[in-house]
Design a protein around this motif. Structure first.
Motif, PDB file in Angstrom:
ATOM      1  N   UNK A  99      67.234 112.904  41.123  1.00 52.15           N
ATOM      2  CA  UNK A  99      67.047 113.704  42.196  1.00 52.15           C
ATOM      3  C   UNK A  99      66.044 114.775  42.195  1.00 52.15           C
ATOM      4  N   UNK A 100      65.610 115.124  40.787  1.00 51.30           N
ATOM      5  CA  UNK A 100      64.434 116.186  40.645  1.00 51.30           C
ATOM      6  C   UNK A 100      64.047 116.204  39.567  1.00 51.30           C
ATOM      7  N   UNK A 101      62.682 116.394  39.256  1.00 52.34           N
ATOM      8  CA  UNK A 101      62.113 116.722  37.868  1.00 52.34           C
ATOM      9  C   UNK A 101      61.685 117.950  37.963  1.00 52.34           C
ATOM     10  N   UNK A 102      61.698 118.981  36.894  1.00 47.30           N
ATOM     11  CA  UNK A 102      61.273 120.224  36.929  1.00 47.30           C
ATOM     12  C   UNK A 102      60.422 120.608  35.649  1.00 47.30           C
ATOM     13  N   UNK A 103      59.440 121.324  36.223  1.00 39.62           N
ATOM     14  CA  UNK A 103      58.533 121.693  35.117  1.00 39.62           C
ATOM     15  C   UNK A 103      58.190 123.101  35.217  1.00 39.62           C
ATOM     16  N   UNK A 104      57.492 123.666  34.067  1.00 39.69           N
ATOM     17  CA  UNK A 104      56.999 125.070  34.469  1.00 39.69           C
ATOM     18  C   UNK A 104      56.083 125.490  35.270  1.00 39.69           C
ATOM     19  N   UNK A 141      55.417 112.343  37.477  1.00 38.74           N
ATOM     20  CA  UNK A 141      56.827 112.222  37.931  1.00 38.74           C
ATOM     21  C   UNK A 141      56.776 111.985  39.564  1.00 38.74           C
ATOM     22  N   UNK A 142      55.853 112.721  40.181  1.00 38.02           N
ATOM     23  CA  UNK A 142      55.721 112.529  41.710  1.00 38.02           C
ATOM     24  C   UNK A 142      55.323 111.262  42.036  1.00 38.02           C
ATOM     25  N   UNK A 143      54.231 110.764  41.164  1.00 38.96           N
ATOM     26  CA  UNK A 143      53.611 109.366  41.326  1.00 38.96           C
ATOM     27  C   UNK A 143      54.494 108.280  41.107  1.00 38.96           C
ATOM     28  N   UNK A 144      55.777 108.738  40.600  1.00 37.18           N
ATOM     29  CA  UNK A 144      56.870 107.858  40.116  1.00 37.18           C
ATOM     30  C   UNK A 144      57.857 107.612  41.269  1.00 37.18           C
ATOM     31  N   UNK A 145      57.741 108.714  42.247  1.00 34.37           N
ATOM     32  CA  UNK A 145      58.414 108.697  43.405  1.00 34.37           C
ATOM     33  C   UNK A 145      59.554 109.680  43.141  1.00 34.37           C
ATOM     34  N   UNK A 146      59.540 110.557  42.369  1.00 29.19           N
ATOM     35  CA  UNK A 146      60.451 111.422  42.371  1.00 29.19           C
ATOM     36  C   UNK A 146      60.135 112.874  42.854  1.00 29.19           C
ATOM     37  N   UNK A 147      61.335 113.527  43.383  1.00 25.20           N
ATOM     38  CA  UNK A 147      60.966 114.991  43.821  1.00 25.20           C
ATOM     39  C   UNK A 147      60.563 115.744  42.734  1.00 25.20           C
ATOM     40  N   UNK A 148      59.616 116.708  42.836  1.00 26.73           N
ATOM     41  CA  UNK A 148      59.446 117.563  41.933  1.00 26.73           C
ATOM     42  C   UNK A 148      59.528 119.201  42.357  1.00 26.73           C
TER      43      UNK A 148
END
Length: 292
Positions: free
Chosen positions: A29-34, A44-51
């Protein structure tokens, strides 16, 4: 299907994302970075994930509900992360060596994963060595254990380098818990060799009464169990001399986007997904589906 969030954007985190996308039981559902400029977030966005950028604050402020949160950051940050997630209802799977949470090693006690809401995977060295050490300890009184892990410098990121003390302490604690050895010593070598070496765990066990053939059978059994979810796991050597058992295992990464020397990342990534899927399979809806 459980909704998950990945807190972290390194190579390990991105492998988790790919595994989640390939799982019939999990959704990313979400990938979070700093930082919004993070290369990992872009991937991650290129893989189709919300970030989202902003680390734990961005995750805590999200309007989504996450059944599982994978923390792939560092041991220093994890206590704050776990505290902020405590009231959200999320199950937290801790991939940092902070030693917070119930210790789960899928090849040993993976069937207990679904009963716990805060899970520690100890370390890659722990996930690699404990299945072998635990199997031996079930048959022989284990007086002393030494485990030396060797990882290629290219597979040890910044967060891992900041956590070396925690890595040693948590791995020692986990080995002691699963073997009940009187004493445990753990070391980690970061090798700059070229070509980079595969991840390796060399174990020495003082076990009175140990005999070569029974020990080899035990080690072989543990390795077969590990290969069921870590295909690149293999026994490099196994010998018994004067009540001393010496076993060396290596893990070759087999994932498409993982360099072959990064077995340390592959073994803990596989453990994390196995643990999450146990939670998914324990949900009433999944149990009903499986019963049909």
């Amino acid at each position: 299907m459980l909704n998950t969030a990945v807190l972290g954007t390194g190579l390990l985190a991105l492998d988790l994302v790919e595994r989640i996308q390939n799982s019939p039981h999990l959704h990313c559902g979400l990938v979070v970075g700093r930082s919004p400029d993070s290369i990992g977030l872009s991937k991650a966005a290129a893989m189709g994930c919300a970030t989202a950028a902003g680390s734990i604050t961005a995750l805590a402020d999200s309007e989504e509900t996450f059944d599982i949160v994978f923390d792939v950051t560092n041991a220093v940050a994890h206590p704050e992360h776990s505290a902020r997630l405590a009231g959200t209802g999320s199950t937290v799977i801790n991939l940092t060596p902070s030693n917070i949470g119930t210790l789960i090693v899928p090849a040993v006690n993976g069937d207990q994963a679904a009963a716990h809401r805060h899970i520690s995977l100890a370390s890659c060295g722990g996930q690699t060595s404990i299945p072998v050490l635990h199997t031996i300890a079930q048959h022989y009184a284990t007086l002393h254990v030494e485990m030396v892990a060797t990882a290629a410098t290219r597979s040890v990121g910044r967060a891992s380098r900041l956590n070396l003390d925690e890595y040693i302490e948590t791995t020692q604690y986990a080995i002691q818990q699963f073997t009940e050895a009187d004493t445990v010593k753990t070391m980690l070598n970061i090798s700059p060799a070229s070509p980079p070496p595969r991840f390796r765990s060399a174990m020495t066990i003082l076990a009175p009464g140990a005999e070569p053939e029974p020990v080899r059978k035990l080690v072989k059994s543990a390795a077969e169990t590990m290969r069921s979810f870590v295909p690149g796991f293999h026994v490099a050597s196994c010998a018994v001399t004067n009540d001393t058992i010496r076993v060396a295992v290596e893990v070759t990464a087999t994932r498409t986007n993982m360099p072959v020397h990064a077995g340390n990342l592959e073994v803990i990534s596989a453990a994390a997904i196995h643990t999450a899927e146990q939670h998914a399979l324990a949900r009433p809806s999944a149990m009903k589906e499986n019963a049909r």
